[in-house]
Design a protein around this motif. Structure first.
Motif, PDB file in Angstrom:
ATOM      1  N   PRO A 191       0.829  -1.221   0.000  1.00 47.75           N
ATOM      2  CA  PRO A 191       0.000   0.000   0.000  1.00 47.75           C
ATOM      3  C   PRO A 191       0.853   1.256   0.000  1.00 47.75           C
ATOM      4  O   PRO A 191       0.649   2.187   0.772  1.00 47.75           O
ATOM      5  N   HIS A 192       1.759   1.219  -0.920  1.00 49.48           N
ATOM      6  CA  HIS A 192       2.811   2.193  -1.051  1.00 49.48           C
ATOM      7  C   HIS A 192       2.259   3.560  -1.472  1.00 49.48           C
ATOM      8  O   HIS A 192       2.719   4.605  -1.015  1.00 49.48           O
ATOM      9  N   GLU A 193       1.250   3.553  -2.365  1.00 52.14           N
ATOM     10  CA  GLU A 193       0.739   4.826  -2.887  1.00 52.14           C
ATOM     11  C   GLU A 193      -0.018   5.578  -1.798  1.00 52.14           C
ATOM     12  O   GLU A 193       0.236   6.748  -1.529  1.00 52.14           O
ATOM     13  N   ILE A 194      -0.933   4.886  -1.168  1.00 50.70           N
ATOM     14  CA  ILE A 194      -1.746   5.565  -0.153  1.00 50.70           C
ATOM     15  C   ILE A 194      -0.892   5.960   1.044  1.00 50.70           C
ATOM     16  O   ILE A 194      -1.160   6.974   1.700  1.00 50.70           O
ATOM     17  N   ALA A 195       0.149   5.170   1.316  1.00 51.68           N
ATOM     18  CA  ALA A 195       1.025   5.506   2.443  1.00 51.68           C
ATOM     19  C   ALA A 195       1.781   6.801   2.176  1.00 51.68           C
ATOM     20  O   ALA A 195       2.058   7.571   3.097  1.00 51.68           O
ATOM     21  N   ASN A 196       2.098   7.081   0.921  1.00 44.17           N
ATOM     22  CA  ASN A 196       2.758   8.344   0.583  1.00 44.17           C
ATOM     23  C   ASN A 196       1.838   9.533   0.814  1.00 44.17           C
ATOM     24  O   ASN A 196       2.294  10.649   1.024  1.00 44.17           O
ATOM     25  N   VAL A 197       0.536   9.291   0.741  1.00 40.09           N
ATOM     26  CA  VAL A 197      -0.429  10.373   0.954  1.00 40.09           C
ATOM     27  C   VAL A 197      -0.815  10.469   2.431  1.00 40.09           C
ATOM     28  O   VAL A 197      -0.778  11.538   3.028  1.00 40.09           O
ATOM     29  N   LEU A 198      -1.173   9.328   3.013  1.00 40.06           N
ATOM     30  CA  LEU A 198      -1.774   9.353   4.343  1.00 40.06           C
ATOM     31  C   LEU A 198      -0.972   8.630   5.417  1.00 40.06           C
ATOM     32  O   LEU A 198      -1.418   8.517   6.562  1.00 40.06           O
ATOM     33  N   GLY A 199       0.178   8.094   5.048  1.00 42.80           N
ATOM     34  CA  GLY A 199       1.044   7.452   6.034  1.00 42.80           C
ATOM     35  C   GLY A 199       0.363   6.263   6.688  1.00 42.80           C
ATOM     36  O   GLY A 199      -0.336   5.480   6.038  1.00 42.80           O
ATOM     37  N   ILE A 200       0.569   6.150   7.985  1.00 39.19           N
ATOM     38  CA  ILE A 200       0.015   5.016   8.722  1.00 39.19           C
ATOM     39  C   ILE A 200      -1.490   4.965   8.607  1.00 39.19           C
ATOM     40  O   ILE A 200      -2.090   3.888   8.545  1.00 39.19           O
ATOM     41  N   GLN A 201      -2.118   6.141   8.544  1.00 41.22           N
ATOM     42  CA  GLN A 201      -3.570   6.150   8.396  1.00 41.22           C
ATOM     43  C   GLN A 201      -3.982   5.455   7.092  1.00 41.22           C
ATOM     44  O   GLN A 201      -4.979   4.737   7.057  1.00 41.22           O
ATOM     45  N   GLY A 202      -3.198   5.660   6.061  1.00 35.28           N
ATOM     46  CA  GLY A 202      -3.480   5.005   4.783  1.00 35.28           C
ATOM     47  C   GLY A 202      -3.307   3.492   4.873  1.00 35.28           C
ATOM     48  O   GLY A 202      -4.127   2.716   4.373  1.00 35.28           O
ATOM     49  N   LEU A 203      -2.239   3.101   5.545  1.00 32.15           N
ATOM     50  CA  LEU A 203      -1.988   1.675   5.766  1.00 32.15           C
ATOM     51  C   LEU A 203      -3.134   1.047   6.542  1.00 32.15           C
ATOM     52  O   LEU A 203      -3.662  -0.010   6.172  1.00 32.15           O
ATOM     53  N   LEU A 204      -3.540   1.720   7.604  1.00 31.77           N
ATOM     54  CA  LEU A 204      -4.639   1.196   8.426  1.00 31.77           C
ATOM     55  C   LEU A 204      -5.933   1.140   7.629  1.00 31.77           C
ATOM     56  O   LEU A 204      -6.715   0.202   7.767  1.00 31.77           O
ATOM     57  N   TYR A 205      -6.150   2.147   6.798  1.00 34.36           N
ATOM     58  CA  TYR A 205      -7.344   2.151   5.954  1.00 34.36           C
ATOM     59  C   TYR A 205      -7.368   0.903   5.077  1.00 34.36           C
ATOM     60  O   TYR A 205      -8.385   0.214   4.963  1.00 34.36           O
ATOM     61  N   MET A 206      -6.227   0.589   4.459  1.00 33.51           N
ATOM     62  CA  MET A 206      -6.172  -0.573   3.568  1.00 33.51           C
ATOM     63  C   MET A 206      -6.351  -1.866   4.362  1.00 33.51           C
ATOM     64  O   MET A 206      -7.071  -2.779   3.933  1.00 33.51           O
ATOM     65  N   MET A 207      -5.709  -1.951   5.504  1.00 31.12           N
ATOM     66  CA  MET A 207      -5.819  -3.169   6.306  1.00 31.12           C
ATOM     67  C   MET A 207      -7.252  -3.346   6.800  1.00 31.12           C
ATOM     68  O   MET A 207      -7.801  -4.452   6.764  1.00 31.12           O
ATOM     69  N   GLU A 208      -7.815  -2.251   7.229  1.00 32.97           N
ATOM     70  CA  GLU A 208      -9.178  -2.316   7.774  1.00 32.97           C
ATOM     71  C   GLU A 208     -10.171  -2.659   6.671  1.00 32.97           C
ATOM     72  O   GLU A 208     -11.039  -3.519   6.847  1.00 32.97           O
ATOM     73  N   SER A 209     -10.031  -2.024   5.519  1.00 31.98           N
ATOM     74  CA  SER A 209     -11.033  -2.261   4.483  1.00 31.98           C
ATOM     75  C   SER A 209     -10.799  -3.556   3.733  1.00 31.98           C
ATOM     76  O   SER A 209     -11.618  -3.964   2.918  1.00 31.98           O
ATOM     77  N   SER A 210      -9.705  -4.269   4.044  1.00 32.62           N
ATOM     78  CA  SER A 210      -9.514  -5.590   3.438  1.00 32.62           C
ATOM     79  C   SER A 210     -10.069  -6.707   4.317  1.00 32.62           C
ATOM     80  O   SER A 210     -10.071  -7.865   3.926  1.00 32.62           O
ATOM     81  N   LYS A 211     -10.532  -6.316   5.496  1.00 32.64           N
ATOM     82  CA  LYS A 211     -11.117  -7.327   6.388  1.00 32.64           C
ATOM     83  C   LYS A 211     -12.426  -7.842   5.815  1.00 32.64           C
ATOM     84  O   LYS A 211     -13.196  -7.094   5.221  1.00 32.64           O
ATOM     85  N   ASN A 212     -12.682  -9.113   6.063  1.00 33.10           N
ATOM     86  CA  ASN A 212     -13.957  -9.725   5.646  1.00 33.10           C
ATOM     87  C   ASN A 212     -14.234  -9.618   4.159  1.00 33.10           C
ATOM     88  O   ASN A 212     -15.382  -9.594   3.743  1.00 33.10           O
ATOM     89  N   GLN A 213     -13.187  -9.510   3.365  1.00 34.33           N
ATOM     90  CA  GLN A 213     -13.378  -9.556   1.930  1.00 34.33           C
ATOM     91  C   GLN A 213     -13.340 -11.008   1.460  1.00 34.33           C
ATOM     92  O   GLN A 213     -12.803 -11.878   2.142  1.00 34.33           O
ATOM     93  N   LEU A 214     -13.899 -11.252   0.312  1.00 34.55           N
ATOM     94  CA  LEU A 214     -13.779 -12.581  -0.284  1.00 34.55           C
ATOM     95  C   LEU A 214     -12.335 -12.842  -0.696  1.00 34.55           C
ATOM     96  O   LEU A 214     -11.873 -13.970  -0.730  1.00 34.55           O
ATOM     97  N   LEU A 215     -11.642 -11.774  -1.019  1.00 37.38           N
ATOM     98  CA  LEU A 215     -10.232 -11.874  -1.379  1.00 37.38           C
ATOM     99  C   LEU A 215      -9.395 -11.901  -0.099  1.00 37.38           C
ATOM    100  O   LEU A 215      -9.674 -11.189   0.863  1.00 37.38           O
TER     101      LEU A 215
END
Lengths: 572, 572
Positions: free
Chosen positions: A103-127
């Motif tokens: 999550p390199h792109e979002i981390a450049n914009v939002l840092g840890i918040q971006g990382l957490l966003y990606m981790m959080e929104s990947s929960k309970n996905q079919l993927l």
């Protein structure tokens, strides 16, 4: 966990009914390379056994092939310009059931918040989404990024169960010259016994050995077979990449054989919605590889067990008791095209179509990322000399050339000159309201009218804009900032096409199909305005990346990448 | 760590002199399967690069082959009956530079203290020693062991950097029937993402799937190719074992091919000093495999990278920058016999002979392990019936049969009967001074006079003794206890041969050569006394192991292994 294991053991012994029995499949065994006719029993989302089992439900696979779900070993989900749930839907219906995302792109914009966003929104996905921690945020100190990830940040997250390694170490000079912070990031991964992905285009000989001695264990930037062979033999796991832009499959096919396939895997790196939907994901690479002569079993091993083993993911990558029932079913071993896909034991694709509602991402708060003082925007360029450095685009490549040109000058201001295809370009800092604007000229974009602007601009993702006159450039950037980020085409002081990317200025909240359609439209409008580039927004997005030669523009000015430093716009 | 990395990077770039340059070698590349003529640069114990390098010292390999040091994927060092430093010397001069040891025997005697002793005394050895945590201490509750390792103990140690997994889960019924403590041990390994070694002779079909679903990922007990193939295809890593007693290589050779070799490795499990010195270690297996038709590269991959990958040991198993300079040099690719061995960059074997002084183990305190009240010893067997169950030895196997025999009876006591080769056997508890003595009869030992006694008796390692009359049995056990453990042959109330094993009653403090010579003598004396068994002490040591069919004897009595319970000695 004891409880889970108990359930699986009970089901595996046939002491209770399994949830599902898949009968009459040709099961691809990635351990032995064999294909066997058999049934697969599934319980609580996991494979529990082969052969006849009592089961609540039976699905007849009608003699089709069954492969472990495919694994994308390295992908920037942000490049799909959609949120994770949409991305998941796009790839899973092509049989990709696990991805390792950086999550390199979002981390450049939002840092840890971006990382957490990606981790959080990947929960309970079919993927099944795993992450590597971005190692190079920001890519350089010659630009203003939205955030910095330090070695302390890296170490704090490295133990997380969804983090499987350190992401591509693009800063290979930092490794070779033993930058403390770089080595501390590598050591954080080593401490948790997780691999460090590399990114080392062209690195060879002693520098390659040094990069390896530092503990970096993969590369996905090989362009030539000889390069890949040297890296493989020196100990690297080689990820063969087929992205939207960068495509290395055909060059690297001669490398693949039975003896080294366990050290090779596939990745997409960056794929846009158009290719994801129309072409596919890892499945498209597997098909193309087989078509080009790669043994189907080897192509599938690269898409499954090789990647699972590399990242230590013991519950995916094979059809075996105790592994997730992530399965792709297809008719033709020589052209694997998903007829059915199972994710964690659940049938989600049938006749090539999604059955299940795509999970929405958990409602994850994310702050707006456009922080620009529009009132002070000014794209005028005082003529401080007669000759100017101009970024020359190399069509369909991300490198550029530097040329020296005598710009049009009027009232002591340097202007775009459509007749020579010399357009103004600017990078507007958008994270911290610094007011930074880098300005310059670009040749090769081909616009005859209007302006285009984007908040996708690697790697700091400031706003990049290019155009025929200041007024359309202003129109574009104003609209872009008001949208909260995105891609914009302006002409005659009007917005004629746009795609909103409100998530970090990188990702849409729309469906992937809608984003594809809008992007297709957007590019068509650019072509109307005169550009002949296949995808001018992709080209634009790399003009701010100061780690790729030769001349680039950041919010802080023109960068000569060869010198790794700023240079003046005017040369005399 | 940053400092170490810095040094390696510096050396890899050739910015400073390497410690050592090995020139003119035929380097075996386990990643690609190629062999290349090149030089290897070594710095701070690690490989840093290939080709010409500035170096403090150069050694000409004269065109010999260079392989990564061999890895023994599963060994009980205690079976060498020597301490770690002696064992290390014995195997390293044959090219084994890394072992994964399961300190299962000493843990049954001394518990965590035994484990700590092994870990402590493996420090600073030339041999790279990793451990799996013994999963089954004690093997059953039908015997008195010196210690119990609980799941809490397992979890407490699992994070240690030298612990690479959970050791062979022999208690497969405990897995299949979901014993909580067994599953807790498995989950402890999973928590730390470390593999769980299996031990599942003959397990097949649903029970095998259940064992795999529980997370067990290897097996070294395959006797038949079909068994190994089933396990491999179900997802197990197969360790092919060639021990002193159990030899599976020839049966399993047909399994090995280019496509599955990454899932196969070698192990010795148990090797006695005689075989270690005279035959070799992993090198002997590699040679025998090649002689029997296995491709040399595959045989070497199994001895190196396959094992390293399975245990996640990223710094051994290959010749590559960043890995330990553990190297074996040999003349003939078809018959790898170590001419030179490098351990951590240091030349320790030359012309097949050890150069370096073997490191002594750090002085590690270890408590005496013989705790027997000799005054109450009594081997008489009151005749409580006319017929008795007798353990019948199957020559050169560790299984036994049960036969029913009418023993000689005199003064209401059942006695040995040399004419029918029915001898008394007893197991004397030696850990807790419980006074437990299990008594019975054995056929097939063949002694015509005297008695033999041993404190090596799997897996609880109580004292096992068998003989022609009570008096020699008492003589043997008295001597054995006074020695602090060992192997004893007594005749006519005198000790005629013995090997002292003061470390836990399992290991000597003498040199490995001296232990071999003494053992050779000891066995020769047994042959003088009439036995025709190749190694009667090895046979004896398995007669107390109640997990191997059919009839066994523990300190608590006769065990019918089929019924997994005690049975009476007399049947009527």
């Amino acid at each position: 966990m004891t409880n889970n294991l108990s359930k699986l053991i009970e089901a595996a012994r046939g002491e209770k009914e399994s949830d599902l029995l898949l009968t009459n499949g040709k099961i691809i065994n990635v351990f032995s390379g064999d294909v066997q006719n058999n049934s697969i029993a599934v319980s609580s989302g996991y494979i529990v056994g082969f052969g006849d089992y009592p089961a609540k439900k039976t699905i007849d696979l009608k003699g089709q092939f069954v492969s472990p779900g495919f694994i994308d070993a390295h992908v920037h989900i942000e490049s799909s310009m959609t949120c994770i749930s949409e991305y998941a839907g796009a790839v899973i219906c092509h049989g990709t059931t696990t991805v390792v995302a950086d999550p390199h792109e979002i981390a450049n914009v939002l840092g840890i918040q971006g990382l957490l966003y990606m981790m959080e929104s990947s929960k309970n996905q079919l993927l099944n989404v795993y992450f590597t921690l971005p190692s190079c945020v920001p890519a350089t100190d010659m630009e203003t990024s939205g955030a910095i990830l330090t070695s302390k940040d890296i170490e704090a997250f490295m133990g997380h169960e969804k983090i499987v390694g350190l992401g591509e170490m693009m800063n290979f000079p930092g490794v070779l010259f033993r930058n403390k912070e770089v080595l501390a990031k590598i050591n954080a991964a080593k401490k948790f016994k997780k691999p460090v992905d590399g990114h080392s285009p062209g690195l060879s000989g002693r520098d390659l050995y040094a990069y390896l001695a530092a503990g970096i264990s993969s590369d996905h930037e090989c362009n030539e077979e000889s390069e890949a062979r040297e890296k493989l033999m020196a100990g690297m796991h080689v990820m063969i990449r087929e992205g939207t832009a960068a495509r290395n499959l055909h060059a690297l096919i001669p490398l693949i054989n039975d003896r080294n396939v366990s050290r090779l895997m596939w990745c997409t790196d960056d794929r846009h919605p158009h290719e994801l939907i129309n072409e596919g994901s890892i499945d498209a690479i597997v098909r193309e590889a087989i078509r080009s002569g790669v043994d189907p079993i080897n192509a599938i091993k690269m898409a499954t067990i090789s990647a699972a083993d590399y990242f230590g993911l013991n519950d995916v990558g094979a059809i075996a008791p105790g592994r997730r029932a992530d399965l792709v079913i297809f008719e033709d071993m020589n052209c694997p095209e998903a007829d059915m896909v199972f994710s964690f034991g659940r049938l989600i694709v049938k006749d090539g179509q999604m059955l299940s509602q795509i999970h929405s991402p958990s409602q994850v708060d994310i702050r707006p990322s456009m922080n620009v003082d529009l009132s002070s925007l000014d794209f005028s360029i005082p003529a401080e000399g007669k000759y100017a450095r101009v970024i020359e685009i190399v069509p369909n490549q991300i490198i550029t050339r530097q040329i020296i040109v005598e710009p049009s000058i009027k009232n002591n201001l340097a202007l775009s000159d459509v007749s020579r295809d010399i357009l103004k370009i600017a990078v507007v800092e958008r994270h911290k309201k610094t007011g930074n604007i880098g300005k310059g000229f670009v040749r090769g974009l081909g616009l005859k009218r209007g302006a285009i602007a984007s908040s996708v601009a690697h790697d700091s993702h400031n706003v990049i804009v290019a155009g025929v006159d200041d007024s359309d450039m202003l129109t574009a950037v104003h609209a872009l900032v008001r949208m909260g980020g995105g891609l914009v085409v302006a002409c005659d002081n009007k917005i004629i096409s746009s795609v909103g990317l409100p998530i970090a200025g990188l990702m849409s909240v729309d469906t992937v199909e809608s984003v594809r359609d809008k992007l297709d439209d957007l590019i068509a409008f650019c072509h109307d305005l005169g550009t002949t580039l296949k995808d001018p927004f992709m080209t634009l997005s790399f003009l701010a990346l100061p780690v790729i030669p030769d001349l680039k523009l950041t919010d802080r000015g023109l960068v000569d990448v060869g010198q790794f430093g700023f240079v003046s716009l005017f040369v005399s």
